[in-house]
Design a protein around this motif. Structure first.
Motif, PDB file in Angstrom:
ATOM      1  N   THR A 154       0.813  -1.222   0.000  1.00 55.72           N
ATOM      2  CA  THR A 154       0.000   0.000   0.000  1.00 55.72           C
ATOM      3  C   THR A 154       0.850   1.277   0.000  1.00 55.72           C
ATOM      4  O   THR A 154       2.009   1.259   0.431  1.00 55.72           O
ATOM      5  N   TRP A 156       1.238   5.743   0.669  1.00 56.92           N
ATOM      6  CA  TRP A 156       1.253   6.597   1.859  1.00 56.92           C
ATOM      7  C   TRP A 156       0.159   7.652   1.854  1.00 56.92           C
ATOM      8  O   TRP A 156      -0.008   8.364   2.830  1.00 56.92           O
ATOM      9  N   LYS A 180       2.421  -4.954   3.595  1.00 60.36           N
ATOM     10  CA  LYS A 180       3.659  -4.148   3.617  1.00 60.36           C
ATOM     11  C   LYS A 180       3.235  -2.705   3.361  1.00 60.36           C
ATOM     12  O   LYS A 180       2.993  -2.292   2.220  1.00 60.36           O
ATOM     13  N   GLU A 183       6.812   2.930   3.435  1.00 62.21           N
ATOM     14  CA  GLU A 183       7.860   3.241   4.422  1.00 62.21           C
ATOM     15  C   GLU A 183       7.746   4.653   4.991  1.00 62.21           C
ATOM     16  O   GLU A 183       8.263   4.934   6.061  1.00 62.21           O
ATOM     17  N   SER A 234       2.380   3.296  -7.669  1.00 58.91           N
ATOM     18  CA  SER A 234       2.705   3.945  -8.944  1.00 58.91           C
ATOM     19  C   SER A 234       2.904   2.934 -10.070  1.00 58.91           C
ATOM     20  O   SER A 234       3.156   1.752  -9.831  1.00 58.91           O
ATOM     21  N   THR A 237       6.398   1.028 -10.118  1.00 61.56           N
ATOM     22  CA  THR A 237       6.472  -0.063  -9.131  1.00 61.56           C
ATOM     23  C   THR A 237       5.609  -1.235  -9.584  1.00 61.56           C
ATOM     24  O   THR A 237       5.996  -2.401  -9.432  1.00 61.56           O
ATOM     25  N   LEU A 256      -3.516   1.972  -9.718  1.00 62.30           N
ATOM     26  CA  LEU A 256      -2.324   2.787  -9.991  1.00 62.30           C
ATOM     27  C   LEU A 256      -2.648   4.274 -10.141  1.00 62.30           C
ATOM     28  O   LEU A 256      -3.674   4.733  -9.663  1.00 62.30           O
ATOM     29  N   GLU A 386       1.850  11.994 -14.067  1.00 64.26           N
ATOM     30  CA  GLU A 386       1.201  12.153 -12.770  1.00 64.26           C
ATOM     31  C   GLU A 386       2.177  12.876 -11.834  1.00 64.26           C
ATOM     32  O   GLU A 386       3.274  12.383 -11.567  1.00 64.26           O
TER      33      GLU A 386
HETATM   34  P1  NAD Z   1       5.051   3.596  -4.885  1.00 62.87           P
HETATM   35  O1  NAD Z   1       4.765   2.778  -6.078  1.00 62.87           O
HETATM   36  O2  NAD Z   1       6.344   4.307  -4.829  1.00 62.87           O
HETATM   37  O3  NAD Z   1       4.980   2.720  -3.554  1.00 62.87           O
HETATM   38  C1  NAD Z   1       3.817   2.035  -3.170  1.00 62.87           C
HETATM   39  C2  NAD Z   1       4.209   0.866  -2.298  1.00 62.87           C
HETATM   40  O4  NAD Z   1       4.996  -0.036  -3.062  1.00 62.87           O
HETATM   41  C3  NAD Z   1       5.041   1.219  -1.077  1.00 62.87           C
HETATM   42  O5  NAD Z   1       4.636   0.425   0.008  1.00 62.87           O
HETATM   43  C4  NAD Z   1       6.437   0.832  -1.499  1.00 62.87           C
HETATM   44  O6  NAD Z   1       7.299   0.517  -0.439  1.00 62.87           O
HETATM   45  C5  NAD Z   1       6.159  -0.390  -2.336  1.00 62.87           C
HETATM   46  N1  NAD Z   1       7.216  -0.748  -3.276  1.00 62.87           N
HETATM   47  C6  NAD Z   1       8.135   0.052  -3.850  1.00 62.87           C
HETATM   48  N2  NAD Z   1       8.950  -0.671  -4.643  1.00 62.87           N
HETATM   49  C7  NAD Z   1       8.534  -1.950  -4.582  1.00 62.87           C
HETATM   50  C8  NAD Z   1       8.964  -3.157  -5.183  1.00 62.87           C
HETATM   51  N3  NAD Z   1      10.002  -3.211  -6.017  1.00 62.87           N
HETATM   52  N4  NAD Z   1       8.288  -4.293  -4.910  1.00 62.87           N
HETATM   53  C9  NAD Z   1       7.221  -4.277  -4.088  1.00 62.87           C
HETATM   54  N5  NAD Z   1       6.792  -3.166  -3.458  1.00 62.87           N
HETATM   55  C10 NAD Z   1       7.431  -2.007  -3.713  1.00 62.87           C
HETATM   56  O7  NAD Z   1       3.851   4.608  -4.772  1.00 62.87           O
HETATM   57  P2  NAD Z   1       3.657   5.757  -3.690  1.00 62.87           P
HETATM   58  O8  NAD Z   1       4.569   6.878  -4.035  1.00 62.87           O
HETATM   59  O9  NAD Z   1       3.713   5.182  -2.322  1.00 62.87           O
HETATM   60  O10 NAD Z   1       2.158   6.166  -3.955  1.00 62.87           O
HETATM   61  C11 NAD Z   1       1.787   7.061  -4.925  1.00 62.87           C
HETATM   62  C12 NAD Z   1       1.221   6.356  -6.125  1.00 62.87           C
HETATM   63  O11 NAD Z   1       0.110   5.541  -5.726  1.00 62.87           O
HETATM   64  C13 NAD Z   1       0.651   7.310  -7.147  1.00 62.87           C
HETATM   65  O12 NAD Z   1       0.982   6.864  -8.432  1.00 62.87           O
HETATM   66  C14 NAD Z   1      -0.857   7.216  -6.924  1.00 62.87           C
HETATM   67  O13 NAD Z   1      -1.643   7.558  -8.017  1.00 62.87           O
HETATM   68  C15 NAD Z   1      -0.984   5.773  -6.583  1.00 62.87           C
HETATM   69  N6  NAD Z   1      -2.257   5.528  -5.881  1.00 62.87           N
HETATM   70  C16 NAD Z   1      -3.247   4.880  -6.547  1.00 62.87           C
HETATM   71  C17 NAD Z   1      -4.473   4.667  -5.925  1.00 62.87           C
HETATM   72  C18 NAD Z   1      -5.572   3.949  -6.629  1.00 62.87           C
HETATM   73  O14 NAD Z   1      -6.463   3.477  -5.956  1.00 62.87           O
HETATM   74  N7  NAD Z   1      -5.552   3.833  -7.928  1.00 62.87           N
HETATM   75  C19 NAD Z   1      -4.670   5.120  -4.622  1.00 62.87           C
HETATM   76  C20 NAD Z   1      -3.644   5.791  -3.971  1.00 62.87           C
HETATM   77  C21 NAD Z   1      -2.429   5.977  -4.617  1.00 62.87           C
END
Ligand code: NAD
Length: 487
Positions: A154, A156, A180, A183, A234, A237, A256, A386
């Motif tokens: 999830t 943040w 998980k 962070e 994102s 990821t 995403l 984005e």
């Molecule tokens: P992120 O992709 O950087 O991180 C999300 C989660 O993935 C974190 O817990 C992170 O530790 C984990 N992660 C990172 N690298 C990983 C890997 N290699 N393997 C497994 N897990 C890994 O995203 P973010 O910056 O935390 O959140 C923002 C993004 O989330 C934006 O793109 C936003 O649009 C999206 N988002 C989407 C929704 C939706 O419902 N569509 C809702 C909220 C946020």
């Protein structure tokens, strides 16, 4: 130190695995975006802790599955009640951790987290009944069977609320869970883990591993012992996770990012349109669904812009714990710099910044002013990528065809907002918009029975109602013949 005091309660900084608190040799530092203050050192998990958590979840799975849906539903109902009883504590914890408004957490987000759990608890209490089908006297009995361990990853921006969309259906379906959390915001998941214990959810059914994505998330999504990966985050990821899950052919659900359009038509109520436009700054723009591309019919563009400007002037930026605040800080220094980078590059290209466009120097820290970029260069990153911050773009269109072409012209398809005073017109437009959710003359309302998710690069699959069970459960069809019975 194994726990920290926040909002008058102790928040444990260790993983929650098999009902026990487990430390790691290393930790990571958690700070508050409100003022940069130190919150705590959290256990920094890796493959070792992930293996332990998946093992605990696998061990707990048979008994949780065999408990039956009704009993699981009762325990989840306890959990929903405990969230409600702890709304204030959870709201304070979350605001300190991610900087979103305390009043939103109190009145909207945390009550919604409880509702998410209760919604799926009720399905389970009704024994997850699925429709049966009759064909030539044969009964096709369709069931949602527990599938195993669900790995939940999830972000943040709404940490606990988004986690409960996944935890609710996964546990109700009879799966066990390893979560998980992001962070930058580990605290609410830790307090929530204590609530699962108080609710009577057996040890090992719900587990939390803290840590960085590359260190804890990656081994979790690649683990051969998991049955599902549900990820909100994102696009970059998601691509890594898709690769990691591919080796085991683990089904994935992806929620995403987006670059959603907010369309203001010539026949729109412009006061309503301006009101909806300001709402796109909510949570300092850190909302996946935000309509960050405002597309306005050229005939009403000036009038709309004037009304929008008037409303933005009344927006108060400040400490998110203050009731009067409308916009708080960005979540983290790295994210703040990323947003500033987008705006600086747009400025360097000569973009027309109507307001904002810079950090709020009066407040300092991670506060970035609500920003509007007018007529960005078509195809430039400010209008295609984005940003996930308080940065909106405004462009004009001359007719519906052009509006639709612009609205659908990104790689995303998460949401769209349509403002129109003519129902027939609105229906015609929505038919041709590519988006998982479209709001007409409103924003952010969703019945939990309805699907939620994104088209194109905004996601794979849908959450909500039966769609959640279709993902977390194994869908089984058992066909009973009318003949062959001895009794
Ligand atoms: P992120 O992709 O950087 O991180 C999300 C989660 O993935 C974190 O817990 C992170 O530790 C984990 N992660 C990172 N690298 C990983 C890997 N290699 N393997 C497994 N897990 C890994 O995203 P973010 O910056 O935390 O959140 C923002 C993004 O989330 C934006 O793109 C936003 O649009 C999206 N988002 C989407 C929704 C939706 O419902 N569509 C809702 C909220 C946020």
């Amino acid at each position: 130190m194994t726990s920290i005091e926040v909002a008058g309660v102790q928040v444990d900084t260790r993983h929650y695995i098999g009902g026990q608190r487990i430390a790691s040799a290393e930790t990571f530092t958690n700070t508050s975006p409100i003022d940069g203050s130190f919150l705590g050192e959290f256990a920094r998990g890796g493959k070792t802790e992930v293996d332990l958590a998946v093992e605990a979840a696998r061990k707990a799975f048979p008994a949780w599955r065999d408990l039956g849906a009704k009993k699981r539903g009762e325990l989840l109902e306890n959990l929903a009640r405990l969230i409600e009883e702890n709304v204030e504590t959870l709201a304070q914890i979350e605001t300190l951790d991610n900087g979103a408004l305390l009043r939103s957490h109190r009145r909207g987000v945390m009550p919604r987290a409880a509702m998410n759990i209760r919604f799926f608890a009720e399905w389970a209490q009704n024994e997850l009944k699925h429709e049966d089908f009759e064909t030539r006297g044969h009964t096709n009995k369709v069931s949602w069977d527990p599938s195993g361990v669900a790995a939940l990853i999830t972000p943040w921006n709404a940490p606990l609320m988004l986690a409960t969309w996944k935890i609710g259906p996964a546990l109700a379906a009879g799966d066990t869970v390893v979560l998980k959390p992001a962070e930058w915001t580990p605290m609410s998941a830790s307090f929530f883990a204590d609530l699962t214990k108080q609710a009577g959810i057996p040890d090992g059914v719900f587990n939390v591993v803290f840590g960085y994505g590359a260190e804890a998330g990656a081994p979790l999504t690649a683990h051969p012992g998991i049955a599902r990966v549900s990820f909100t985050g994102s696009v970059p990821t998601a691509k890594l996770i898709a690769h990691a899950a591919a080796d085991n052919l683990t089904p994935v659900s992806f929620e995403l990012g987006g670059k959603s359009p907010l369309l203001v038509f010539e026949d729109a109520d412009l006061d309503l349109a301006a009101h909806l436009a300001v709402e796109q700054y909510d949570n300092a723009g850190q909302v996946c669904l935000s309509g960050t591309r405002i597309l306005v019919h050229e005939a009403v563009a000036d009038e709309f812009a004037a009304k929008f400007a008037e409303k933005v002037a009344a927006v108060k930026q400040g400490d998110p714990r203050d009731e009067a605040t409308d916009i708080g800080p960005q979540v983290h220094q790295k994210h703040f710099e990323r947003i500033r980078g987008f705006v600086d590059r747009a400025k360097a290209e000569g973009a027309d910044i109507v307001w904002g466009g810079e950090p709020n120097d009066e407040l300092g820290g991670l506060y970035f002013k609500p920003t509007l970029v007018k007529n960005p260069r078509p195809g430039s990153e400010i209008v295609t990528a984005e940003i996930f911050g308080p940065v909106l773009c405004m462009q004009t269109f001359k007719d519906d065809d052009e509006a639709l072409e612009m609205a659908n012209g990104t790689e995303f398809g998460l949401a769209a907002v349509v403002v129109s005073g003519n129902r027939e017109h609105a229906e015609k437009v929505t038919k041709n918009l590519v988006a998982g959710t479209i709001w007409v003359n409103c924003f952010f309302v969703r019945d939990l029975r309805a699907p939620f998710g994104g088209s194109k690069k905004s996601g794979i699959g849908r959450d909500g109602g039966t769609w959640s069970f279709d993902f977390y459960a194994d869908v089984k069809n058992t066909v009973f013949a009318p003949t062959g019975w001895k009794e």
